[in-house]
Design an enzyme around this catalytic site. Structure first.
Site, PDB file in Angstrom:
ATOM      1  N   SER A  82       7.043   3.554  11.183  1.00  0.00           N
ATOM      2  CA  SER A  82       8.378   3.454  11.775  1.00  0.00           C
ATOM      3  C   SER A  82       8.340   2.785  13.143  1.00  0.00           C
ATOM      4  O   SER A  82       7.321   2.797  13.837  1.00  0.00           O
ATOM      5  CB  SER A  82       9.003   4.837  11.934  1.00  0.00           C
TER       6      SER A  82
HETATM    7  N1  SAH Z   1       4.570   8.637   9.198  1.00  0.00           N
HETATM    8  C1  SAH Z   1       3.886   7.427   8.799  1.00  0.00           C
HETATM    9  C2  SAH Z   1       4.785   6.395   8.151  1.00  0.00           C
HETATM   10  C3  SAH Z   1       5.394   6.924   6.918  1.00  0.00           C
HETATM   11  S1  SAH Z   1       5.915   5.752   5.707  1.00  0.00           S
HETATM   12  C4  SAH Z   1       3.166   6.783   9.958  1.00  0.00           C
HETATM   13  O1  SAH Z   1       3.273   7.267  11.101  1.00  0.00           O
HETATM   14  O2  SAH Z   1       2.460   5.800   9.722  1.00  0.00           O
HETATM   15  C5  SAH Z   1       6.262   6.977   4.480  1.00  0.00           C
HETATM   16  C6  SAH Z   1       5.046   7.506   3.776  1.00  0.00           C
HETATM   17  O3  SAH Z   1       5.468   8.547   2.912  1.00  0.00           O
HETATM   18  C7  SAH Z   1       4.361   6.467   2.901  1.00  0.00           C
HETATM   19  O4  SAH Z   1       3.025   6.347   3.261  1.00  0.00           O
HETATM   20  C8  SAH Z   1       4.524   7.038   1.495  1.00  0.00           C
HETATM   21  O5  SAH Z   1       3.427   6.751   0.656  1.00  0.00           O
HETATM   22  C9  SAH Z   1       4.649   8.517   1.763  1.00  0.00           C
HETATM   23  N2  SAH Z   1       5.305   9.322   0.724  1.00  0.00           N
HETATM   24  C10 SAH Z   1       6.349   8.976  -0.069  1.00  0.00           C
HETATM   25  N3  SAH Z   1       6.664   9.990  -0.888  1.00  0.00           N
HETATM   26  C11 SAH Z   1       5.795  11.019  -0.615  1.00  0.00           C
HETATM   27  C12 SAH Z   1       5.605  12.332  -1.138  1.00  0.00           C
HETATM   28  N4  SAH Z   1       6.337  12.808  -2.151  1.00  0.00           N
HETATM   29  N5  SAH Z   1       4.622  13.097  -0.604  1.00  0.00           N
HETATM   30  C13 SAH Z   1       3.835  12.621   0.402  1.00  0.00           C
HETATM   31  N6  SAH Z   1       3.969  11.379   0.919  1.00  0.00           N
HETATM   32  C14 SAH Z   1       4.936  10.596   0.427  1.00  0.00           C
END
Ligand code: SAH
Length: 227
Positions: A77
């Protein structure tokens, strides 16, 4: 000869200083310049080296005012969004936090600078494993990374003082509500798949949950394990 030797060791040192300067500017312009005023959040954003969480080819934009690709079609983000979601949780040093969507591990590191411990779940194994290694190499001892579907939360470690979901869901997963401590706060983007979602703050008071809309946001989708 002397020049090339000097150049080899000199360049990374200059780059590190440059990143520190860029980080200071990010905090003053993009965060303090908007509505981020929580001291602990600002300190964490000034401490965590965001450039170490993004792929080499986008490193020069690590401190720019935008989200960045982190591989596997996922994104880290925008710094403002990381700070905003952190600030809204009103974290205290003794707090235990759950994050869903580890991605690069950057947000987890920011949370871990403020709270006592962070439990973070990533559904894409490659991302979860590389975030775990990265955070370990950086010396974070208060972050645990699990690979799996965050829908189910982390029951063995519940309840949590705060829960942050960094992927956009269509509905709030019930297990996450159950794992929120009385008086706890959750921040989560909710809305239609691939559309604009509402960033929601959910506060628990006993068996009741108070929900408020914070702002319109775009997030990568919350996915589910097929099995
Ligand atoms: N917080 C992260 C960015 C998140 S992007 C950072 O600081 O880099 C959102 C992430 O959520 C992605 O990596 C995606 O693979 C993950 N995601 C999506 N659905 C999910 C689920 N059901 N459980 C765990 N992770 C999930």
């Amino acid at each position: 000869m002397a020049f090339s030797f000097f150049g080899c060791i000199g360049t990374p040192v200059i780059a590190q200083e440059d990143f520190a300067l860029q980080r200071e500017q990010m905090v003053s312009m993009q965060l303090k310049g908007r509505d981020i005023s929580n001291e602990a959040t600002l300190r964490a954003m000034e401490t965590v080296p965001r450039h170490e969480f993004v792929p080499e080819n986008v490193r020069k934009w690590a401190y720019s005012d935008s989200p960045l690709p982190i591989g596997n079609r996922q994104t880290i983000s925008q710094p403002y969004m990381v700070a905003y979601m952190t600030q809204v949780l009103k974290l205290q040093p003794q707090h235990k936090v759950l994050e869903i969507g580890t991605g690069s591990g950057y947000q987890a590191a920011v949370l871990a600078e403020i709270a006592h411990s962070v439990f973070t779940i990533e559904i894409v194994p490659e991302l979860g494993e590389s975030a775990r290694n990265r955070l370990q190499n950086m010396g974070y001892t208060n972050i645990a990374v699990r690979v799996g579907d965050g829908y189910n939360g982390w029951p063995e470690e519940a309840p949590f003082d705060a829960i942050m979901v960094t992927a956009g869901a269509e509905q709030v997963p019930l297990p996450l509500l159950e794992q929120l401590k009385d008086g706890g706060r959750m921040v989560i983007p909710i809305g239609p798949h691939h559309g604009v979602r509402q960033l929601k703050l959910i506060r628990r008071k006993g068996a009741k949950f108070k929900e408020s809309n914070l702002m319109a946001v775009r997030f990568v989708p919350f996915t589910r394990d097929k099995d």
